[in-house]
Design a protein around this motif. Structure first.
Motif, PDB file in Angstrom:
ATOM      1  N   GLN A  85       0.707  -1.257  -0.175  1.00 58.29           N
ATOM      2  CA  GLN A  85      -0.097   0.027   0.012  1.00 58.29           C
ATOM      3  C   GLN A  85       0.776   1.172   0.099  1.00 58.29           C
ATOM      4  O   GLN A  85       0.443   2.330  -0.809  1.00 58.29           O
ATOM      5  N   VAL A  86       1.980   1.225   0.763  1.00 56.79           N
ATOM      6  CA  VAL A  86       2.766   2.596   0.803  1.00 56.79           C
ATOM      7  C   VAL A  86       3.459   2.553  -0.656  1.00 56.79           C
ATOM      8  O   VAL A  86       3.433   3.869  -1.181  1.00 56.79           O
ATOM      9  N   ALA A  87       3.946   1.417  -1.163  1.00 60.07           N
ATOM     10  CA  ALA A  87       4.455   1.418  -2.464  1.00 60.07           C
ATOM     11  C   ALA A  87       3.592   2.073  -3.587  1.00 60.07           C
ATOM     12  O   ALA A  87       3.853   2.799  -4.199  1.00 60.07           O
ATOM     13  N   HIS A  88       2.217   1.397  -3.619  1.00 55.64           N
ATOM     14  CA  HIS A  88       1.360   2.073  -4.233  1.00 55.64           C
ATOM     15  C   HIS A  88       0.961   3.711  -4.216  1.00 55.64           C
ATOM     16  O   HIS A  88       0.760   4.345  -5.086  1.00 55.64           O
ATOM     17  N   GLU A  89       0.792   3.973  -2.873  1.00 54.38           N
ATOM     18  CA  GLU A  89       0.398   5.211  -2.739  1.00 54.38           C
ATOM     19  C   GLU A  89       1.834   6.153  -2.983  1.00 54.38           C
ATOM     20  O   GLU A  89       1.349   7.316  -3.627  1.00 54.38           O
ATOM     21  N   THR A  90       2.950   5.893  -2.828  1.00 48.75           N
ATOM     22  CA  THR A  90       4.089   6.466  -3.265  1.00 48.75           C
ATOM     23  C   THR A  90       3.855   6.662  -5.048  1.00 48.75           C
ATOM     24  O   THR A  90       4.249   7.751  -5.538  1.00 48.75           O
TER      25      THR A  90
END
Length: 512
Positions: free
Chosen positions: A63-68
């Motif tokens: 999720q963090v990678a996606h939001e980034t």
């Protein structure tokens, strides 16, 4: 077989302070799963413990990678700026080279001379892909009529990379470099047996200025952490190097959501030696192909096919070469063969040798655990040569993943090609001959992803690497890999002076 002289234990090697948490969004975090003990295969002893991710941790990392990725801080960064940061990452790797190859030797037991030779090439992969980013051009498509059409490319989103124990940084970097250069965010899961250099690599990326959340590292077991990553609905591409059966499961998981997958799986690479090759040259080449990295590589030349005229001489010469290989402490520069990765791997390798002998193979040399006095707990295996093998035997068809070479005779060129292609695997191969025409002729008939002539194990960022059949799908390296971390879109611009009025009585031309 020669044992290298005693040296300081690899436990005493100086290494950088080790990051041991999960790297998510620029932070080092504890994991929810049980910590993993990291063994030194040369001693059999644990020397570190790292945090491990459960499914919730993996979900957070993705999720963090996606939001980034959606934020555009990396994915929409102007390409010249992104390329500059990838170059800076390469510079950081170069500056920490001694830490990296020392730590990797300590973690996977590969002799430090081999590890240094391989890892010093890592910066090339990042610089090459940064250069491709700047060199890439959109294509103009010639359409009929008054249209200007072109293609453009854009990054996939989140890429999951699952790296193996045998070449942790090199194999990770072969996909990490193009994934980053093309603007993707990455969640990297190193092997549970060799997680340390991946965490150090993430530190170097952060120091180089690559934004938090672009490169995330989750440690953990393949069956839990790896499965959670490969099955995550937001992972747009999975890259995996490892065994064929896990690769098959990963391919199915990716296919369910139509995600891309690059899989470099098992191998049983044939090395074809023709009678015009000097015996000593053939033996040295076969030893390099089969025993480098303790044979723990998918591309190992573990299936040696030799023309009958020189078969007996090559077997004897290869056995002599194997007997001269210096086994010992991988931290010692004189060592030529280190341990295999674990006690379990050693048991599996020796069991395969025993079954081969039971099938009718002749044990020429090796076939036992190797004793290294100063490292009694290490997982060492003697370099092993099995002769008089048939191509239908288990040891000729199944990957052993250890320092074991099986030798099979062939009659002529046609027989050599037939036996070489008669395998469930099709990753790499090699041809040894002094006949240039034969070399090209045979190469054109080998159904393999890669063919070397009078050499083995050579790779370069510009050359596509990968196999077919049960050796996997997709390619690492070259434009083939770079573009596979992107989607392509077609853009069509109407340039005609009149307006579109299909239903107004002026319907002309073609719809498709």
């Amino acid at each position: 077989m020669t044992l290298s002289p005693p040296s300081p234990s690899v436990v005493d090697l100086p290494v950088a302070a080790l990051p041991t948490g999960l790297r998510i969004g620029g932070e080092l975090l504890p994991g929810r799963a049980d910590p993993i003990e990291v063994l030194n295969p040369a001693t059999g002893q644990a020397f570190a413990s790292v945090a491990a991710a459960d499914a919730a941790d993996v979900d957070r990392a993705v999720q963090v990678a996606h939001e980034t990725f959606r934020s555009g801080v990396w994915s929409r960064l102007p390409i010249h700026d992104r390329a500059q940061l990838v170059h800076r990452f390469a510079d950081g790797i170069e500056a920490r080279m001694a830490d990296l190859y020392t730590l990797e030797t300590r973690n996977n037991g590969r002799p430090i001379t081999e590890t240094r030779a391989q890892i010093t090439r890592l910066p090339e992969w990042y610089r090459y892909n940064a250069a491709l980013l700047l060199a890439d051009r959109d294509a103009v498509v010639p359409l009929r009529g008054d249209y200007h059409a072109y293609t453009s490319r854009f990054p996939l989103g989140v890429v999951g990379i699952l790296a193996p124990f045998n070449h942790p940084m090199m194999i990770a970097s072969k996909s990490l470099a193009p994934a980053l250069a093309t603007g993707n965010s990455v969640v990297l899961k190193p092997s549970e047996q060799t997680p340390l250099t991946a965490l150090l690599l993430a530190d170097i990326a952060a120091e180089a200025g690559i934004p938090p959340g672009v490169l995330n590292v989750v440690n953990g077991l393949g069956a839990s952490t790896g499965a959670a990553l490969t099955e995550h609905p937001r992972v747009a591409k999975v890259v995996f190097t490892g065994g064929t059966e896990p690769g098959r499961a990963i391919s199915v998981a990716a296919a369910r959501r139509f995600a891309k997958a690059t899989l470099e799986l098992g191998g049983k690479s044939p090395v074809l030696v023709f009678a015009d090759t000097p015996v000593d040259v053939a033996a040295r080449g076969a030893a390099f192909a089969g025993f480098i990295g303790a044979g723990q590589t998918c591309i190992a030349g573990s299936r040696l096919l030799v023309q009958r005229e020189i078969y007996a001489d090559v077997v004897d010469a290869l056995a002599e070469q194997a007997g001269r290989i210096r086994i010992g402490d991988p931290a010692e520069p004189a060592t030529q063969l280190g341990p295999v990765i674990s006690a379990r791997a050693r048991t599996r390798i020796l069991g395969a040798v025993e079954r081969g002998v039971a099938e009718g193979a002749r044990l020429v040399t090796g076939g036992r655990a190797a004793g290294v006095p100063e490292l009694p707990g290490g997982f060492f295996v003697e370099p092993t040569v099995l002769a008089d093998v048939r191509n239908d035997m288990e040891i000729a068809r199944q990957e052993i993943f250890g320092p074991v070479v099986v030798v099979i005779p062939f009659d002529d060129e046609e027989d050599a090609v037939r036996q070489a292609n008669d395998s469930p695997f099709a990753l790499g191969s090699a041809i040894w001959t002094r006949d240039v025409a034969r070399a090209h002729r045979v190469a054109s008939q080998l159904e393999m992803g890669m063919v070397w002539i009078n050499d083995h194990h050579r790779l370069d960022p510009s050359s596509p690497w990968g196999g077919l059949k049960e050796s996997g799908t997709g390619r690492e390296g070259g434009w083939e890999s770079f573009h596979d971390f992107t989607h392509v879109r077609a853009v069509t611009v109407r340039t005609a002076p009149d307006d579109v009025d299909w239903y107004g009585g002026r319907a002309t031309g073609r719809l498709n």
